[in-house]
Design a protein around this motif. Sequence first.
Motif, PDB file in Angstrom:
ATOM      1  N   VAL A   1       0.952  -1.413   0.206  1.00 59.33           N
ATOM      2  CA  VAL A   1      -0.060   0.088   0.076  1.00 59.33           C
ATOM      3  C   VAL A   1       0.779   1.308  -0.017  1.00 59.33           C
ATOM      4  CG1 VAL A   1      -1.737   1.236   1.440  1.00 59.33           C
ATOM      5  CG2 VAL A   1      -1.953  -1.296   0.931  1.00 59.33           C
ATOM      6  N   VAL A   2       1.810   1.313   0.885  1.00 60.11           N
ATOM      7  CA  VAL A   2       3.094   2.443   0.928  1.00 60.11           C
ATOM      8  C   VAL A   2       3.510   2.619  -0.508  1.00 60.11           C
ATOM      9  CG1 VAL A   2       4.838   3.451   1.966  1.00 60.11           C
ATOM     10  CG2 VAL A   2       3.179   2.300   3.549  1.00 60.11           C
ATOM     11  N   ALA A   3       3.937   1.370  -1.007  1.00 63.48           N
ATOM     12  CA  ALA A   3       4.558   1.702  -2.432  1.00 63.48           C
ATOM     13  C   ALA A   3       3.686   1.896  -3.327  1.00 63.48           C
ATOM     14  CB  ALA A   3       5.188   0.226  -2.740  1.00 63.48           C
ATOM     15  N   ALA A   4       2.460   1.587  -3.329  1.00 66.69           N
ATOM     16  CA  ALA A   4       1.312   1.871  -4.330  1.00 66.69           C
ATOM     17  C   ALA A   4       1.119   3.474  -4.297  1.00 66.69           C
ATOM     18  CB  ALA A   4       0.157   1.405  -4.108  1.00 66.69           C
ATOM     19  N   VAL A   5       1.019   3.935  -3.338  1.00 63.97           N
ATOM     20  CA  VAL A   5       1.189   5.481  -2.879  1.00 63.97           C
ATOM     21  C   VAL A   5       2.166   6.207  -3.494  1.00 63.97           C
ATOM     22  CG1 VAL A   5       0.614   7.440  -1.184  1.00 63.97           C
ATOM     23  CG2 VAL A   5      -0.604   5.163  -0.936  1.00 63.97           C
ATOM     24  N   ALA A   6       3.474   5.974  -3.157  1.00 62.08           N
ATOM     25  CA  ALA A   6       4.748   6.284  -3.585  1.00 62.08           C
ATOM     26  C   ALA A   6       4.649   6.135  -4.954  1.00 62.08           C
ATOM     27  CB  ALA A   6       5.873   5.701  -2.980  1.00 62.08           C
ATOM     28  N   ALA A   7       4.484   5.071  -5.709  1.00 63.24           N
ATOM     29  CA  ALA A   7       4.490   5.022  -7.035  1.00 63.24           C
ATOM     30  C   ALA A   7       3.190   5.944  -7.831  1.00 63.24           C
ATOM     31  CB  ALA A   7       4.357   3.548  -7.444  1.00 63.24           C
ATOM     32  N   THR A   8       2.309   6.002  -7.158  1.00 64.11           N
ATOM     33  CA  THR A   8       1.305   6.871  -7.796  1.00 64.11           C
ATOM     34  C   THR A   8       1.783   8.395  -7.878  1.00 64.11           C
ATOM     35  OG1 THR A   8      -0.509   5.367  -7.068  1.00 64.11           O
ATOM     36  CG2 THR A   8      -1.063   7.499  -7.886  1.00 64.11           C
TER      37      THR A   8
ATOM     38  N   HIS B   1       7.677  -0.170 -14.768  1.00 70.33           N
ATOM     39  CA  HIS B   1       8.619  -1.410 -14.537  1.00 70.33           C
ATOM     40  C   HIS B   1       9.176  -0.964 -13.153  1.00 70.33           C
ATOM     41  CE1 HIS B   1       8.387  -2.408 -18.974  1.00 70.33           C
ATOM     42  NE2 HIS B   1       7.681  -3.235 -18.303  1.00 70.33           N
ATOM     43  N   MET B   2       9.630   0.244 -13.098  1.00 68.24           N
ATOM     44  CA  MET B   2      10.854   0.622 -11.810  1.00 68.24           C
ATOM     45  C   MET B   2       9.733   0.540 -10.647  1.00 68.24           C
ATOM     46  SD  MET B   2      13.648   1.154 -10.644  1.00 68.24           S
ATOM     47  CE  MET B   2      14.487   1.612 -12.017  1.00 68.24           C
ATOM     48  N   SER B   3       8.471   0.830 -10.778  1.00 66.39           N
ATOM     49  CA  SER B   3       7.519   0.749  -9.336  1.00 66.39           C
ATOM     50  C   SER B   3       7.357  -0.809  -9.373  1.00 66.39           C
ATOM     51  CB  SER B   3       6.343   1.375  -9.763  1.00 66.39           C
ATOM     52  OG  SER B   3       6.408   3.000 -10.114  1.00 66.39           O
ATOM     53  N   PHE B   4       7.400  -1.450 -10.511  1.00 67.64           N
ATOM     54  CA  PHE B   4       6.959  -3.014 -10.272  1.00 67.64           C
ATOM     55  C   PHE B   4       8.112  -3.532  -9.392  1.00 67.64           C
ATOM     56  CE2 PHE B   4       7.869  -7.120 -11.881  1.00 67.64           C
ATOM     57  CZ  PHE B   4       6.553  -7.777 -11.613  1.00 67.64           C
TER      58      PHE B   4
ATOM     59  N   THR C   1       4.770   9.302  -8.018  1.00 66.44           N
ATOM     60  CA  THR C   1       6.130   9.410  -8.700  1.00 66.44           C
ATOM     61  C   THR C   1       5.737   9.143 -10.097  1.00 66.44           C
ATOM     62  OG1 THR C   1       6.817   7.143  -8.259  1.00 66.44           O
ATOM     63  CG2 THR C   1       7.714   9.184  -6.732  1.00 66.44           C
ATOM     64  N   ALA C   2       5.031   8.124 -10.379  1.00 63.10           N
ATOM     65  CA  ALA C   2       5.002   7.781 -12.046  1.00 63.10           C
ATOM     66  C   ALA C   2       3.471   7.653 -12.315  1.00 63.10           C
ATOM     67  CB  ALA C   2       5.504   6.332 -12.292  1.00 63.10           C
ATOM     68  N   GLY C   3       2.354   8.198 -11.382  1.00 64.63           N
ATOM     69  CA  GLY C   3       1.062   8.210 -12.111  1.00 64.63           C
ATOM     70  C   GLY C   3       0.406   6.945 -11.859  1.00 64.63           C
ATOM     71  N   VAL C   4      -0.498   6.794 -12.772  1.00 64.24           N
ATOM     72  CA  VAL C   4      -1.409   5.714 -12.830  1.00 64.24           C
ATOM     73  C   VAL C   4      -0.509   4.456 -13.325  1.00 64.24           C
ATOM     74  CG1 VAL C   4      -3.311   4.533 -13.890  1.00 64.24           C
ATOM     75  CG2 VAL C   4      -3.657   6.813 -13.265  1.00 64.24           C
ATOM     76  N   PRO C   5       0.385   4.487 -14.243  1.00 70.55           N
ATOM     77  CA  PRO C   5       1.069   3.195 -14.433  1.00 70.55           C
ATOM     78  C   PRO C   5       1.893   2.861 -13.183  1.00 70.55           C
ATOM     79  CG  PRO C   5       1.337   4.863 -16.259  1.00 70.55           C
ATOM     80  CD  PRO C   5       0.630   5.388 -15.442  1.00 70.55           C
TER      81      PRO C   5
END
Length: 150
Positions: free
Chosen positions: A21-28, A98-101, A30-34
């Motif tokens: 969840v924390v990573a999803a918030v941070a990825a959103t 890919h980086m978020s993944f 920094t990188a938006g929906v992707p």
Amino acid sequence: MQEHDARILRGAAIPTAAVGVVAAVAATVTAGVPGLIGAAVGTLLILGFFAVSAFVVSWTGQRHPHLLLPIAFVVYTTKIGVLAVALVLFGGTTAFDHMSFALTSLGCVIAWLTGQAIVSSRVRQLYVEPAGDDTANAGPEAGAGVGNDR
């Protein structure tokens, strides 16, 4: 699934989901929906792989304890093989970042292994099953060794 195995599974899955969840918030951010999609896919992939392997190893330990190590090895090898296939299939996709993944997957693996290690060290688990009541109360004459033809 035995109670101590369920406790270990919960103790690993809950922190992993929190990291996801924390990573999803941070990825959103920094990188938006992707980035959100990449973090969600990474979290679900790690949670799924580790939960299925924990369940299979627990099930095997209950029913066929003599096969525990070979089954754990097969489950681990299969998990790594399926992950490799998934990475090859997702390699050229533009559906997610890919980086978020990758970073989310790494964080979730570390969270799962840390949670599993901490809870496993706190769980009281019998290593040897105690003998049943019939052999515990039998006394010394109940042995069936050489010379016990009474």
